[in-house]
Design a protein around this motif. Structure first.
Motif, PDB file in Angstrom:
ATOM      1  N   PRO A 195       1.035  -1.249   0.232  1.00  0.00           N
ATOM      2  CA  PRO A 195      -0.076  -0.008   0.040  1.00  0.00           C
ATOM      3  C   PRO A 195       0.809   1.194  -0.096  1.00  0.00           C
ATOM      4  O   PRO A 195       2.143   1.278   0.210  1.00  0.00           O
ATOM      5  N   ARG A 196       0.341   2.447  -0.418  1.00  0.00           N
ATOM      6  CA  ARG A 196       0.967   3.413  -0.209  1.00  0.00           C
ATOM      7  C   ARG A 196       0.814   4.241   1.032  1.00  0.00           C
ATOM      8  O   ARG A 196      -0.021   4.150   1.744  1.00  0.00           O
ATOM      9  N   PRO A 197       1.977   5.027   1.483  1.00  0.00           N
ATOM     10  CA  PRO A 197       1.947   5.728   2.761  1.00  0.00           C
ATOM     11  C   PRO A 197       0.542   6.871   2.571  1.00  0.00           C
ATOM     12  O   PRO A 197       0.478   7.380   1.657  1.00  0.00           O
ATOM     13  N   GLY A 198      -0.060   6.559   3.806  1.00  0.00           N
ATOM     14  CA  GLY A 198      -1.333   7.615   3.801  1.00  0.00           C
ATOM     15  C   GLY A 198      -2.478   6.849   3.267  1.00  0.00           C
ATOM     16  O   GLY A 198      -3.665   7.480   3.569  1.00  0.00           O
ATOM     17  N   ASP A 199      -2.264   5.728   2.684  1.00  0.00           N
ATOM     18  CA  ASP A 199      -3.535   4.909   2.210  1.00  0.00           C
ATOM     19  C   ASP A 199      -4.293   4.373   3.357  1.00  0.00           C
ATOM     20  O   ASP A 199      -4.065   4.179   4.569  1.00  0.00           O
ATOM     21  N   ARG A 200      -5.788   4.452   2.969  1.00  0.00           N
ATOM     22  CA  ARG A 200      -6.646   3.815   3.843  1.00  0.00           C
ATOM     23  C   ARG A 200      -7.053   2.330   3.321  1.00  0.00           C
ATOM     24  O   ARG A 200      -7.345   2.088   2.277  1.00  0.00           O
ATOM     25  N   VAL A 201      -6.645   1.420   4.361  1.00  0.00           N
ATOM     26  CA  VAL A 201      -6.470   0.184   3.868  1.00  0.00           C
ATOM     27  C   VAL A 201      -7.653  -0.959   4.499  1.00  0.00           C
ATOM     28  O   VAL A 201      -7.812  -0.737   5.702  1.00  0.00           O
ATOM     29  N   LEU A 202      -8.099  -1.791   3.788  1.00  0.00           N
ATOM     30  CA  LEU A 202      -9.034  -2.859   4.294  1.00  0.00           C
ATOM     31  C   LEU A 202      -8.364  -4.176   4.077  1.00  0.00           C
ATOM     32  O   LEU A 202      -7.883  -4.723   3.244  1.00  0.00           O
ATOM     33  N   ASP A 203      -8.373  -4.987   5.552  1.00  0.00           N
ATOM     34  CA  ASP A 203      -7.916  -6.450   5.278  1.00  0.00           C
ATOM     35  C   ASP A 203      -9.158  -7.412   5.550  1.00  0.00           C
ATOM     36  O   ASP A 203      -9.709  -7.305   6.439  1.00  0.00           O
ATOM     37  N   VAL A 204      -9.251  -8.160   4.477  1.00  0.00           N
ATOM     38  CA  VAL A 204     -10.353  -9.037   4.306  1.00  0.00           C
ATOM     39  C   VAL A 204     -10.117 -10.378   4.699  1.00  0.00           C
ATOM     40  O   VAL A 204      -9.373 -11.033   4.411  1.00  0.00           O
ATOM     41  N   GLY A 205     -11.088 -10.713   5.778  1.00  0.00           N
ATOM     42  CA  GLY A 205     -10.669 -12.157   6.633  1.00  0.00           C
ATOM     43  C   GLY A 205      -9.394 -12.018   7.372  1.00  0.00           C
ATOM     44  O   GLY A 205      -8.563 -12.847   6.978  1.00  0.00           O
ATOM     45  N   CYS A 206      -8.997 -11.109   8.167  1.00  0.00           N
ATOM     46  CA  CYS A 206      -7.941 -10.763   8.679  1.00  0.00           C
ATOM     47  C   CYS A 206      -7.504 -11.698   9.843  1.00  0.00           C
ATOM     48  O   CYS A 206      -6.126 -11.585  10.097  1.00  0.00           O
ATOM     49  N   GLY A 207      -8.391 -12.608  10.347  1.00  0.00           N
ATOM     50  CA  GLY A 207      -7.762 -13.582  11.220  1.00  0.00           C
ATOM     51  C   GLY A 207      -7.290 -12.847  12.646  1.00  0.00           C
ATOM     52  O   GLY A 207      -7.715 -11.849  13.158  1.00  0.00           O
ATOM     53  N   PHE A 208      -6.171 -13.379  12.954  1.00  0.00           N
ATOM     54  CA  PHE A 208      -5.533 -12.541  14.153  1.00  0.00           C
ATOM     55  C   PHE A 208      -5.012 -11.095  13.623  1.00  0.00           C
ATOM     56  O   PHE A 208      -4.488 -10.448  14.800  1.00  0.00           O
ATOM     57  N   GLY A 209      -5.234 -10.532  12.674  1.00  0.00           N
ATOM     58  CA  GLY A 209      -4.746  -9.395  12.219  1.00  0.00           C
ATOM     59  C   GLY A 209      -3.162  -8.964  12.243  1.00  0.00           C
ATOM     60  O   GLY A 209      -3.028  -7.877  12.322  1.00  0.00           O
ATOM     61  N   ASP A 210      -2.346  -9.862  12.053  1.00  0.00           N
ATOM     62  CA  ASP A 210      -0.969  -9.687  12.007  1.00  0.00           C
ATOM     63  C   ASP A 210      -0.893  -8.818  10.880  1.00  0.00           C
ATOM     64  O   ASP A 210       0.157  -7.850  10.445  1.00  0.00           O
ATOM     65  N   THR A 211      -1.353  -9.422   9.737  1.00  0.00           N
ATOM     66  CA  THR A 211      -1.334  -8.541   8.291  1.00  0.00           C
ATOM     67  C   THR A 211      -1.933  -7.252   8.381  1.00  0.00           C
ATOM     68  O   THR A 211      -1.373  -6.285   8.085  1.00  0.00           O
ATOM     69  N   THR A 212      -3.002  -6.959   9.203  1.00  0.00           N
ATOM     70  CA  THR A 212      -3.498  -5.726   9.301  1.00  0.00           C
ATOM     71  C   THR A 212      -2.498  -4.775   9.962  1.00  0.00           C
ATOM     72  O   THR A 212      -2.447  -3.534   9.737  1.00  0.00           O
ATOM     73  N   ARG A 213      -1.771  -5.070  11.161  1.00  0.00           N
ATOM     74  CA  ARG A 213      -1.139  -4.341  11.873  1.00  0.00           C
ATOM     75  C   ARG A 213       0.201  -4.134  10.754  1.00  0.00           C
ATOM     76  O   ARG A 213       0.573  -2.794  11.042  1.00  0.00           O
ATOM     77  N   ARG A 214       0.615  -4.885  10.185  1.00  0.00           N
ATOM     78  CA  ARG A 214       1.956  -4.678   9.142  1.00  0.00           C
ATOM     79  C   ARG A 214       1.184  -3.830   7.912  1.00  0.00           C
ATOM     80  O   ARG A 214       2.077  -2.841   7.832  1.00  0.00           O
ATOM     81  N   LEU A 215      -0.066  -3.793   7.423  1.00  0.00           N
ATOM     82  CA  LEU A 215      -0.427  -2.735   6.531  1.00  0.00           C
ATOM     83  C   LEU A 215      -0.387  -1.448   7.160  1.00  0.00           C
ATOM     84  O   LEU A 215       0.052  -0.571   6.432  1.00  0.00           O
ATOM     85  N   ALA A 216      -0.854  -1.479   8.613  1.00  0.00           N
ATOM     86  CA  ALA A 216      -1.047   0.104   9.340  1.00  0.00           C
ATOM     87  C   ALA A 216       0.317   0.523   9.295  1.00  0.00           C
ATOM     88  O   ALA A 216       0.549   1.610   9.230  1.00  0.00           O
ATOM     89  N   GLU A 217       1.508  -0.301   9.606  1.00  0.00           N
ATOM     90  CA  GLU A 217       3.000   0.350   9.709  1.00  0.00           C
ATOM     91  C   GLU A 217       3.304   0.937   8.098  1.00  0.00           C
ATOM     92  O   GLU A 217       3.909   1.966   8.387  1.00  0.00           O
ATOM     93  N   ASP A 265     -13.433  -9.661   9.895  1.00  0.00           N
ATOM     94  CA  ASP A 265     -13.447 -11.022   9.915  1.00  0.00           C
ATOM     95  C   ASP A 265     -14.776 -11.365  10.550  1.00  0.00           C
ATOM     96  O   ASP A 265     -15.294 -10.849  11.483  1.00  0.00           O
ATOM     97  N   VAL A 266     -15.360 -12.573  10.032  1.00  0.00           N
ATOM     98  CA  VAL A 266     -16.480 -13.012  10.327  1.00  0.00           C
ATOM     99  C   VAL A 266     -16.696 -13.595  11.828  1.00  0.00           C
ATOM    100  O   VAL A 266     -17.651 -14.115  12.512  1.00  0.00           O
ATOM    101  N   SER A 267     -15.491 -14.120  12.302  1.00  0.00           N
ATOM    102  CA  SER A 267     -15.167 -14.642  13.667  1.00  0.00           C
ATOM    103  C   SER A 267     -14.962 -13.746  14.492  1.00  0.00           C
ATOM    104  O   SER A 267     -13.987 -13.143  14.622  1.00  0.00           O
ATOM    105  N   GLU A 268     -15.873 -14.055  15.550  1.00  0.00           N
ATOM    106  CA  GLU A 268     -15.784 -12.997  16.756  1.00  0.00           C
ATOM    107  C   GLU A 268     -14.632 -13.234  17.689  1.00  0.00           C
ATOM    108  O   GLU A 268     -13.608 -12.166  18.037  1.00  0.00           O
ATOM    109  N   PRO A 269     -14.205 -14.581  17.873  1.00  0.00           N
ATOM    110  CA  PRO A 269     -12.803 -14.839  18.587  1.00  0.00           C
ATOM    111  C   PRO A 269     -11.662 -14.310  17.905  1.00  0.00           C
ATOM    112  O   PRO A 269     -10.970 -13.785  18.405  1.00  0.00           O
TER     113      PRO A 269
END
Ligand code: SAM
Length: 290
Positions: free
Chosen positions: A47-69, A81-85
């Motif tokens: 993604p580009r700096p400043g992007d607003r990013v969507l992580d689909v089916g993110c699971g534990f969210g490690d990719t989401t955190r990396r994208l945020a960085e 993610d569809v799974s509450e836990p």
């Protein structure tokens, strides 16, 4: 949360119960294995700096955190993610890390309606489990601005994914997919997007353009030793799924299946544990400009 599509209710139950528990149990192997494939996709299509990013089916969210960085403080990342836990774990881990520009939401992507404000969407193995993939991919497309980019990783054909296919072949000698089970199933399954033509068609019908598929082959560790790999293969992937659905009805033949699996995986054991070939499609696509 938004409602779950009726045809995704059973998969949601699976991802919120037994599959979540298995991903917790085998998290080190699963996340490292998926991680290498996800990193390859993200590094080639960041993604580009400043992007607003969507992580689909993110699971534990490690990719989401990396994208945020990667997008930095000017950007942000939303993991769905569809799974509450999974989302509860993702929120707790992001809070612990102090990640300020990350959010998580429980949602079925097939029914999810988001404002059209995202610049980039990403998914690491999170798009193969929708009962209606086109509807879900369309929702991802609608959340992206004109010109917005999508990058996702999905498994290619089973034949090139020996990390689970050898085990599936062994289990198939003994068991079919049970017609009835008390256990919920995971939806269409990890290989539902392996066919390049079908996948390209689904993306195109969902409204994406410039759909491109890049093959990515990277080895995947399935165990610290043979015993660990047999256990992993009997828990996760298509073989694990069939065994889970049969439950204690097949307890008698489990030791024989384990012995056959040990034989089938033996040549994959080396100094770094049991490592097998694995292969993915890195899909990239764009939303047409208005
Ligand atoms: C194989 S896991 C991958 C998780 C994560 N992306 C990773 O790489 O670690 C698939 C994920 O897709 C999620 N999922 C399945 N069906 C979904 C749906 N309809 N909407 C949103 N997420 C879904 C599951 O709950 C699960 O977390």
């Amino acid at each position: 949360m938004s409602s779950v599509a009726p045809e995704n209710v059973e998969a949601t139950e699976a991802w919120s119960g037994p599959l979540f528990d298995l991903f917790v149990k085998y998290r080190d192997l699963a996340t490292a294995g998926l991680g290498a494939h996800g990193d390859a996709a993200m590094e080639a299509n960041p993604p580009r700096p400043g992007d607003r990013v969507l992580d689909v089916g993110c699971g534990f969210g490690d990719t989401t955190r990396r994208l945020a960085e990667l997008v930095g403080a000017e950007g942000s990342a939303l993991g769905v993610d569809v799974s509450e836990p999974f989302i509860a774990a993702a929120k707790a881990e992001a809070e612990k890390e102090g990640a300020a520009n990350v959010e998580f939401r429980v949602a079925d992507v097939q029914t999810l309606e988001l404002p059209q404000e995202f610049d980039y969407a990403f998914s690491r193995m999170g798009i193969m489990f929708f009962a209606n993939p086109v509807a879900a991919l369309r929702n991802v497309r609608k959340a992206l601005r004109p010109g917005g980019r999508f990058c996702a990783v999905v498994w290619r054909r089973k034949l090139d994914n020996e990390w689970v296919h050898r085990a599936e072949q062994v289990v198939e000698e003994y068991l079919d997919h049970p017609e009835e089970s008390d256990e919920p199933t995971c939806g269409p399954g990890p290989f539902s997007m392996a066919n390049a033509d079908t996948l390209t068609e689904q993306m195109t019908i969902a409204g994406f353009e410039a759909v491109a598929l890049q093959r990515s082959d990277l080895p995947l560790k399935i165990g610290n030793d043979l015993e660990h790999a047999v256990e992993f293969n009997m828990a996760l992937g298509p073989a694990g799924e069939v065994l889970r659905l049969w439950g204690d009805r097949v307890d008698e033949i489990r030791p024989e299946i384990a012995a056959k699996l040990r034989e089938a995986l033996a040549d994959l054991e080396g100094p770094d544990g049991v490592v097998a070939p694995a292969s993915t499609w890195i899909i990239t696509a764009r939303v047409p400009e208005d």
